[in-house]
Each structure stands twice: as C-alpha cells, then as structure tokens.
Write an enzyme that holds these catalytic residues in place. Structure first.
Site, PDB file in Angstrom:
ATOM      1  CG  HIS A 198      -2.238  -0.688   0.825  1.00 16.83           C
ATOM      2  ND1 HIS A 198      -3.039  -0.236  -0.195  1.00 16.83           N
ATOM      3  CD2 HIS A 198      -2.835  -1.791   1.312  1.00 16.83           C
ATOM      4  CE1 HIS A 198      -4.082  -1.028  -0.318  1.00 16.83           C
ATOM      5  NE2 HIS A 198      -3.976  -1.984   0.584  1.00 16.83           N
ATOM      6  NE  ARG A 305      -4.764 -10.128 -12.815  1.00 14.40           N
ATOM      7  CZ  ARG A 305      -4.012  -9.320 -13.588  1.00 14.40           C
ATOM      8  NH1 ARG A 305      -4.111  -8.019 -13.483  1.00 14.40           N
ATOM      9  NH2 ARG A 305      -3.155  -9.830 -14.443  1.00 14.40           N
ATOM     10  NE  ARG A 341      -8.835 -13.592 -14.009  1.00 11.12           N
ATOM     11  CZ  ARG A 341      -7.514 -13.433 -13.980  1.00 11.12           C
ATOM     12  NH1 ARG A 341      -6.801 -13.638 -15.068  1.00 11.12           N
ATOM     13  NH2 ARG A 341      -6.924 -13.050 -12.880  1.00 11.12           N
ATOM     14  CD  GLU A 438      -5.179 -17.322 -18.192  1.00  6.76           C
ATOM     15  OE1 GLU A 438      -4.443 -16.506 -17.637  1.00  6.76           O
ATOM     16  OE2 GLU A 438      -6.132 -17.899 -17.626  1.00  6.76           O
ATOM     17  CG  ASN A 461       0.752 -11.883 -17.180  1.00  6.69           C
ATOM     18  OD1 ASN A 461       1.353 -11.268 -18.041  1.00  6.69           O
ATOM     19  ND2 ASN A 461      -0.099 -11.296 -16.352  1.00  6.69           N
ATOM     20  CG  ASP A 462      -1.180 -17.829 -16.029  1.00  8.36           C
ATOM     21  OD1 ASP A 462      -0.259 -18.257 -15.307  1.00  8.36           O
ATOM     22  OD2 ASP A 462      -2.176 -17.239 -15.594  1.00  8.36           O
ATOM     23  NE  ARG A 472       1.912 -15.055 -13.412  1.00  2.92           N
ATOM     24  CZ  ARG A 472       0.643 -14.747 -13.664  1.00  2.92           C
ATOM     25  NH1 ARG A 472      -0.160 -15.616 -14.245  1.00  2.92           N
ATOM     26  NH2 ARG A 472       0.174 -13.573 -13.345  1.00  2.92           N
ATOM     27  CB  CYS A 509      -6.068  -9.063 -20.642  1.00  5.38           C
ATOM     28  SG  CYS A 509      -6.240 -10.790 -20.222  1.00  5.38           S
TER      29      CYS A 509
END
Ligand code: PEP
Ligand code: MG
Length: 587
Positions: A198, A305, A341, A438, A461-462, A472, A509
């Site tokens: 944060h 997400r 998603r 993916e 990414n995947d 990853r 994405c």
C-alpha cells in the site's frame, strides 16, 4: 543473485520500481522503533488498571488514525484512504479486543503482551499465505499493533523531518507514507515491500518516486548520505558521481517532457494512422482504480480480476455482495464494457478453500475449481448477470484447457440466467462470453474454442509461463520467461488468426499488452483490443497513433520469421526508435 554494483564510491542497489520519477537529495534513515514486548505477570488487583491502559491506548490510536484518515482523504481521495479505515476496524473490533481483555484477566498478563500475542495469530495466518499481497497486509497489521503499544507506553509519534529528504527505511506503513508527505519528501527507498504494497500504491497517488525491495539499503545508508533514486528503473544510487547525476537529470527531463506530451492524449482515440481502431482498456483489481484508468483514457475494463475480493477472507463473498461490487464497476465504466473474469483461484493466487498441492500451477486452478464448486460459481455468475442490465458487461473464464470446460461453464451460465428469471431479476440475455487463452492446449485449439464464445482474451503471463515451462514468479529462471520468444509470438499470431476465422474479437490482457516494445507487433497480428495497467495507457496509445496497420503487419511478418528472442527484441526496439523516437521505452 548479486543485486549491487560498484564504481569508485558510487554504489547502486537494484530494487523494484514502485512509483515513477527521479529524485536526488540527502537521505533520512527512518528506523522504526519496533517495540520489544515481553510477557510480564500482573497481580489480580492490577487487571482493571491494565485494561484501562489498553482502552486509553486504543482511544488515542483511533484518534491518531482518524487524523491520518482525514489527511489521506483530502490528499488521496476516499478510496485510497480506505486502508486507514481498515486499520481503525482492527482497533475497534469488539471480538478481538474482548479476547485480549479476557486474556489479561484470565492469564494475569500485561496488555502489551496480550495485544501482540493475540494479533500475531492473524499475522501468522497472513504470512503463511503464498500470496505476496497477504504479506503486505500483515505489515499493515504490525502497524496497528505498534501504534497501540506505543500509546500504551505513552511514547510520542515521530513525523517531522529537517528539510527535503529521501526517506530510507526497512518498510513503510501506509500511515508513515501519508504523514511524511506533509514534510518535503523527495522519494522513498525501502528494504522490503513489493509493488503491491500500500505504501507503493500511495506513493504513486502522491506522485513521490519510490523504489522498494532493496534488501539492505538501511544497512548501507546513513542519514545525510547523498542519494538518487530512479523510480522508473527501480534503482537506488548512493553517492552518485557527477556523470551519473547528469545522466539521471537528462533522464528525468526526458520522462517529464514525455509525460507532458502524453497529457492531451487521453481524450484521443487509439487509432492507427490508417484508422484501424484498437480498443484500449485497462486491467484493474479494485473498483477504486477505475477513476484513474478513465483519466488515463481507458475505454473500459479489459480484465477485472474478481478473485482480488477474496484476499483476507475465509469465505467466498455472497451473491448480493458481489452483485453490488460488479454493478458499481459496470456503472462507473458505462458506456464502455467491463470484462469480469470469473474467480481465478489456485496457482499462486488466493483460494479460501485452497488445498495444498505439490504443483499448484498445474493444479486446481481457475475454471477447474469453479466447475467443481458450482455453488460458488453460480453465485458469481448470477452476480455478474445482475450487473449486466445496461449491456456493458462481459464474462470470461480463466485457465481453460478444453472445449468441454467452456461448454460446461456456459451451461452453468444458462442455469444462472434461469435462476434469475425465476426470481424476476433482470439481466442481459445476450451477455457476451469469452475465454482466456493461457494454456498451450487452448492456444492450439483457439479456433474450436472461438466457435463456442464471443471473444478470446490472451493472458500472456500464464501463456508464456506454460509455453516456456518457466514459473512466472521464479527469479532464478526469469531470463527464460520470454514474451518475445519465437514460439510465443508465433502462438499469439495463431490465436488471433484462429479467432478471426470464427469472427470473434481477440484481445490481449497479459502484461505484454502494456509493453511498448510489443505494441507494433500486436497491432500487426491483428489484435482487436489491448488491456493494460492504467499508468502505461497513454504511452501505448501514443505508439498506436504513430503507426500504420499495413506497416505493423510487415513488422509482424518479420518478427514471426526470426529465430531468437534477442533478435526479435532488437528488431522491435529499432522500429520504435524510428517510429516514435521520443518514447523512452528502453530506459
Ligand atoms: C495472464 O495470465 O496473462 C493474466 C492476465 O492473468 P493473471 O496475470 O491474473 O494470471
Ligand atoms: Mg492468468
């Protein structure tokens, strides 16, 4: 891995770029007093006074936090300030505080120990999670405990600095970041923390350059040392020499000029010079991010997400709770679309009912979990449908590897629609449905999958992880995580062509969509949409607006003919330098 390099007395420590910008100035080493707490016995007739000390400390802590909250709301807006509301909630949690008081009385122990020990139980649970995000939240909990203990001991709160400084500390609690920002802070450098901390998010909102994850900065720096931090590259330079300062200065000017150039671009369409429109949307994880995404010129949300809601919870949220969240996001994005998603739990991600698996990335993840837990899946599908009444909601399934999974997920979506119909609740009967590509098997079968849905969205990414067999998140093999590997670029082209053969829209994405080096190639293979993290939106749009589709197609052909990632990167770099010379993409 060696993360430090030396020249004469200049010393560079590499970390993680957490908030962009370049800062130079003297260090202020902020060593947080982490209170040492010992278990001390008390007498039965001291119990009342001990509980009174705790009550008074809590009240003072709450007052302090309310001040920070008010200040943060004014500086950051109410959404970002919510962290402090969460801290106040811990402080005022009647069950937690009741347990602590009971322990003081039953075990005849001092308040400091009872607080630390009881809250530690939560902390341990958070630290045991494989999720980096949960580790960051554990640090927020530490902050609350330290505050209560400081107040039980009647110690003063530090927040004043002498002159403008770069704060160097082991970690920064969100409250520190906000309180320090009343002083003249040039930048932040911390040993711990990731980009999701944060403190990192807040420094981005406060526009203060920050580098985190520097491991040992606090051991190598004293107050007064001259420092430079590079919040673009994620580096801290101790005693920068004249040459380095010149380079950094030039770099800062380049970025500043670039940012100014981008300022007006948010309102312009993401069209190539020959008028091919690319839908440029954003990946977001929390509803609050949508405002910033829109300011950056986002056309909608290309990836929401939804599993992020599960962080810190023991149970999945109810249908009503989810419906309220999704409706808020859909409303804020309207008239642009939002792609929700469905829960992508498992792998390295959060799962309230997660099980230990030897090989989680190849395990019970994404749609596989939801098809087994249809009660949870139906709740989520109904919630998404309930948010779809204005026809700007889309739904997509992650981690799909077979056509059957998609058919089963669609059948459940139909069931969710029937449930709502029975309840007399409205929804978009023609909601658009998509799958994420993916998994290599899904990439190979892209055309058959496309026949089942309205759109495909490529999760690079995947996809890179599974195509390259490279975890990853594993630093040791990071150089093999190659989004520009010839196998990856050819697979991407195959997916887009397969989707288009079935007349469905294909988006990207994964992080690659937001990498300026990839833009010309992705446009060239014909992607219809790029969904990126909001900060890079203007930069990607600038590239789209600088190229012609027909040139991008030629670039894509050449890329797909090359044999190594190195050659592909070098070729794409030269293209961008020619086409958009002012983009500081390689820095
Ligand atoms: C991806 O895999 O590229 C993706 C966008 O999903 P996530 O990063 O959430 O796994
Ligand atoms: Mg993914």
């Amino acid at each position: 891995m060696d993360d430090t390099t030396h020249t004469t007395d200049e010393f560079v420590i590499k970390g993680i770029a957490a908030a962009p910008g370049i800062a130079m100035g003297p260090a202020y080493l902020y060593t947080k007093q982490v209170p040492r707490v010992e278990r001390k016995p008390i007498l039965p007739d001291e119990v009342e006074a001990e509980i009174e000390r705790l009550n008074a400390a809590n009240a003072r802590s709450e007052k302090e936090l309310r001040k920070v909250l008010a200040f943060a709301e004014q500086k950051l807006g109410s959404d970002s300030a919510k962290i402090f509301e969460a801290q106040i909630m811990i402080l005022t949690d009647a069950i937690l505080m009741g347990t602590i008081k009971k322990r003081i009385a039953a075990e005849l122990i001092n308040a400091e120990f009872a607080v630390t020990d009881e809250v530690n139980k939560y902390r341990q649970m958070m630290l045991a999670s494989p999720e980096e995000y949960m580790h960051e939240r554990a640090r927020d909990v530490d902050d609350v405990v330290n505050r209560i203990i400081r107040n039980i001991r009647d110690q003063k709160l530090f927040s004043k600095l002498e002159g403008a400084s770069i704060i160097v500390s082991e970690t920064l609690a969100p409250a520190d970041t906000v309180i320090f920002s009343r002083n003249q802070i040039l930048g932040y450098a911390t040993d711990l923390g990731g980009v999701t901390s944060h403190a990192a998010l807040l420094s981005r909102s406060l526009k203060i350059p920050a580098v985190v994850g520097l491991h040992s900065a606090t051991k190598q720096i004293k107050t007064g040392d001259f420092l430079a931090i590079d919040g673009y590259a994620g580096a801290l330079i101790i005693n920068p020499g004249a040459d380095t300062l010149k380079i950094l200065q030039a770099r800062a000017e380049r970025f500043l000029a670039f940012e100014q150039q981008l300022a007006g671009i948010a309102a312009l369409p993401a069209d190539t010079l020959d008028k091919k429109h690319i839908e440029l949307s954003s990946n977001i994880e929390f509803a609050e991010e949508i405002v910033f995404a829109q300011l950056q010129g986002s056309e909608g949300v290309g990836l929401f997400r939804t599993e992020m809601q599960l962080i810190g919870r023991a149970e999945y949220p109810s249908e009503d709770e989810q419906a309220a969240l999704y409706a808020g996001v859909a409303e804020a994005a309207f008239p642009h679309p939002v792609l929700f998603r469905t829960f992508d739990v498992g792998g390295d991600k959060i799962a309230p009912d997660g099980q230990h698996e030897e090989n989680p990335f190849l395990g019970w993840r994404g749609i596989r979990v939801m098809l087994d837990r249809t009660d949870i899946f139906l709740d989520q599908l109904r919630a998404i449908l309930r948010a779809s009444t204005r026809h700007n909601v889309r739904v997509m399934f992650p981690m799909v590897s077979t056509v059957t999974e998609v058919q089963r997920a669609k059948a459940l979506l139909k069931q969710a629609m029937e449930d709502l119909k029975r309840r007399g609740i409205k929804y978009d009967t023609r909601i658009r449905v998509g799958v994420m590509i993916e998994v290599p098997a899904a990439a190979v079968m892209a055309e058959q999958l496309a026949a089942e849905v309205h759109f495909l969205s490529i999760g690079t990414n995947d996809l890179v992880q599974y195509l390259m067999a490279v975890d990853r998140g594993n630093d040791a093999i990071a150089p093999l995580f190659q989004p520009f590997h010839p196998a990856v670029v050819r697979t991407l082209r195959h997916i887009v062509e397969a989707g288009h053969r079935k007349n469905v829209w294909v988006g990207v994405c994964g992080e690659m969509a937001g990498d300026p080096l990839a833009t010309v190639f992705l446009v060239g293979i014909g992607v219809d949409e790029l969904s990126v993290i909001p900060p890079v939106l203007p930069e990607i749009k600038k590239i789209i607006r600088s190229i012609k589709l027909k040139d991008a197609k030629r670039v894509a052909d050449k890329v797909c003919a090359l044999h190594t990632e190195r050659e592909i990167r070098a070729f794409l770099s030269s293209i961008i330098k020619n086409k958009v010379p002012e983009i500081p993409f390689d820095l």
